[in-house]
Design a protein around this motif. Structure first.
Motif, PDB file in Angstrom:
ATOM      1  N   SER A  50       5.636   2.113  -8.779  1.00 49.21           N
ATOM      2  CA  SER A  50       6.239   0.914  -8.207  1.00 49.21           C
ATOM      3  C   SER A  50       5.196   0.223  -7.334  1.00 49.21           C
ATOM      4  CB  SER A  50       7.469   1.275  -7.376  1.00 49.21           C
ATOM      5  OG  SER A  50       7.088   2.049  -6.240  1.00 49.21           O
ATOM      6  N   ASP A  51       5.485  -0.995  -6.897  1.00 49.97           N
ATOM      7  CA  ASP A  51       4.537  -1.722  -6.044  1.00 49.97           C
ATOM      8  C   ASP A  51       4.281  -0.968  -4.737  1.00 49.97           C
ATOM      9  OD1 ASP A  51       4.327  -3.698  -7.926  1.00 49.97           O
ATOM     10  OD2 ASP A  51       5.738  -5.059  -6.941  1.00 49.97           O
ATOM     11  N   SER A  52       5.366  -0.427  -4.152  1.00 51.62           N
ATOM     12  CA  SER A  52       5.194   0.299  -2.887  1.00 51.62           C
ATOM     13  C   SER A  52       4.409   1.585  -3.094  1.00 51.62           C
ATOM     14  CB  SER A  52       6.555   0.607  -2.257  1.00 51.62           C
ATOM     15  OG  SER A  52       7.340   1.434  -3.102  1.00 51.62           O
ATOM     16  N   GLU A  53       4.636   2.281  -4.212  1.00 44.74           N
ATOM     17  CA  GLU A  53       3.880   3.500  -4.502  1.00 44.74           C
ATOM     18  C   GLU A  53       2.397   3.185  -4.707  1.00 44.74           C
ATOM     19  OE1 GLU A  53       7.184   6.398  -6.670  1.00 44.74           O
ATOM     20  OE2 GLU A  53       6.097   4.905  -7.861  1.00 44.74           O
ATOM     21  N   ASN A  62       3.157   9.633   2.150  1.00 47.86           N
ATOM     22  CA  ASN A  62       4.108   8.637   1.659  1.00 47.86           C
ATOM     23  C   ASN A  62       5.434   8.705   2.407  1.00 47.86           C
ATOM     24  OD1 ASN A  62       2.106   8.110  -0.171  1.00 47.86           O
ATOM     25  ND2 ASN A  62       3.390   8.282  -1.982  1.00 47.86           N
ATOM     26  N   LYS A 112       6.333   5.142   4.081  1.00 47.64           N
ATOM     27  CA  LYS A 112       7.354   4.351   3.384  1.00 47.64           C
ATOM     28  C   LYS A 112       8.339   3.659   4.329  1.00 47.64           C
ATOM     29  CE  LYS A 112      10.524   4.509  -0.543  1.00 47.64           C
ATOM     30  NZ  LYS A 112      11.085   5.355  -1.628  1.00 47.64           N
ATOM     31  N   LEU A 172       6.811   0.330   5.788  1.00 47.00           N
ATOM     32  CA  LEU A 172       6.095  -0.608   4.924  1.00 47.00           C
ATOM     33  C   LEU A 172       6.506  -2.050   5.178  1.00 47.00           C
ATOM     34  CD1 LEU A 172       5.737   1.084   1.423  1.00 47.00           C
ATOM     35  CD2 LEU A 172       3.959   0.611   3.104  1.00 47.00           C
ATOM     36  N   GLU A 173       7.768  -2.273   5.552  1.00 48.06           N
ATOM     37  CA  GLU A 173       8.224  -3.640   5.809  1.00 48.06           C
ATOM     38  C   GLU A 173       7.437  -4.292   6.938  1.00 48.06           C
ATOM     39  OE1 GLU A 173      12.392  -3.750   6.447  1.00 48.06           O
ATOM     40  OE2 GLU A 173      12.916  -3.193   4.394  1.00 48.06           O
ATOM     41  N   SER A 180       4.626  -6.510   5.472  1.00 47.29           N
ATOM     42  CA  SER A 180       5.117  -7.322   4.361  1.00 47.29           C
ATOM     43  C   SER A 180       4.013  -8.204   3.765  1.00 47.29           C
ATOM     44  CB  SER A 180       6.268  -8.208   4.834  1.00 47.29           C
ATOM     45  OG  SER A 180       6.739  -9.012   3.778  1.00 47.29           O
TER      46      SER A 180
END
Length: 347
Positions: free
Chosen positions: A187-190, A228, A232, A235-236, A239
């Protein structure tokens, strides 16, 4: 009847099945008979719907005397079913079964065919219950590799179950995370967390240089799973930021954290999973104070301006013994940050 193995049950034709009785449905598949140590077993492939129809489990909670298997995780089975129905799913590992007397298992050695009664209690699953239940839930059908033992006692079945589930080691989650990009399933976050981890791992000025373990969990190292899990939730805060910028800011922050920890003689605890997660979770609160005072200048000195008083106020015992809850440790840090703040009375 010379084509029946000596340890196979007596077939219907000589066990008293009457002419007027409807013969039970039998399945027949090409199979090979193999020997390993003191055991013999058959290897073959079967349609997934037939396999689902003729297998059972004996969970420990349902039968404390005879059962030895874990409870079924239905969500896991549904995930397997969805994977199969996606059209790209492949499950090459063998389902391991133990033939029960109800199967009336017979092997024709000249023709190398194995046949049995297709019934709900024909086989006991020794390994693969979630896959089999996933086959049952799936709408798609496929051929599945199967290993079948015959003539086992319940004691032998339990021992084989133990051997299968203790001798095999699962692939570490750290390795799975590391190869997700290669498998094109990130995913984008990963992907962002992977790039940030790699920067902390390889950059010479990284506060965590030499303290990272990309592929497996190691004592005294920060694994991808730990990293992670810490990054995680925050992460916001970053942004739309690039991995390089996240690294730049977090590197300055963690350098400041290490400075405060060194003053308290606990710098080596930066790799403790609870300590590391707590420090990362604390980051947004510290960064907000830095931004209020210095704008977007997230430097080591500016972070240290906020963190130094906190590390001076926090009890050394709380630092030396992080405990088991990152959230509780964050509460301790935030309380230490608030200590000493007063609003003077106007004249």
């Amino acid at each position: 009847m010379s084509n029946i193995e000596a340890d196979d049950p007596i077939p219907d034709s000589i066990s008293g099945t009457g002419e007027n009785q409807k013969s039970p449905e039998r399945g027949s598949y090409t199979a090979s008979l193999l020997s390993q140590g003191s055991h013999r077993f058959y290897t073959l492939s079967m349609p997934s719907d037939v396999l689902a129809e003729c297998c059972m489990v004996e969970p420990r909670y349902a039968d404390p005397d005879e059962g030895f298997q874990r409870a079924l995780d239905e969500r896991r089975a549904r995930d397997i079913a969805a994977y199969i129905d996606s059209g790209t799913g492949t499950i090459p590992s063998s389902i391991v079964l133990s033939a029960q007397p109800e199967a009336d298992l017979q092997y024709n050695r000249p023709n190398r065919t194995l046949n049995f009664i297709v019934g709900s209690r024909a086989f006991l699953i020794l390994d693969g219950q979630h896959r089999v239940y996933g086959f049952k839930l799936a709408t798609s059908k496929l051929r599945v590799p199967v290993v079948i033992y015959n003539g086992l006692s319940r004691t032998e079945e339990a021992r084989l179950f133990m051997d299968i589930n203790t001798k095999q080691r699962p692939v570490p989650n750290e390795l799975i995370l590391d190869i997700k990009r290669m498998a094109e399933t990130e995913s984008d976050s990963e992907a962002l967390m992977r790039d940030v981890f790699d920067l902390f791992n390889v950059e010479p000025d990284s506060p965590l240089f030499g303290l990272m373990s990309p592929y497996e969990r190691k004592k005294g190292k920060i694994s991808r799973v730990t990293f992670n899990g810490a990054l995680k939730p925050i992460l916001e805060t970053f942004s739309g930021a690039s991995a390089g910028y996240v690294y730049q800011v977090m590197s300055a922050y963690l350098h400041s954290c290490l400075g405060g920890m060194r003053q308290n003689g606990v710098a080596d605890l930066i790799v403790n999973p609870v300590m590391f997660k707590a420090l990362v979770i604390l980051f947004p609160a510290v960064a907000e104070r830095v931004a209020d005072r210095h704008g977007a200048e997230f430097s080591i000195d500016n972070f240290s301006e906020i963190l130094r008083p906190m590390f001076e106020r926090v009890r050394k015992a709380d630092l030396a013994n992080p405990g088991k809850s990152p959230t509780s440790l964050v509460d301790i840090f935030k309380k230490a940050m608030r200590s000493g703040f007063t609003i003077g009375m106007g004249s």
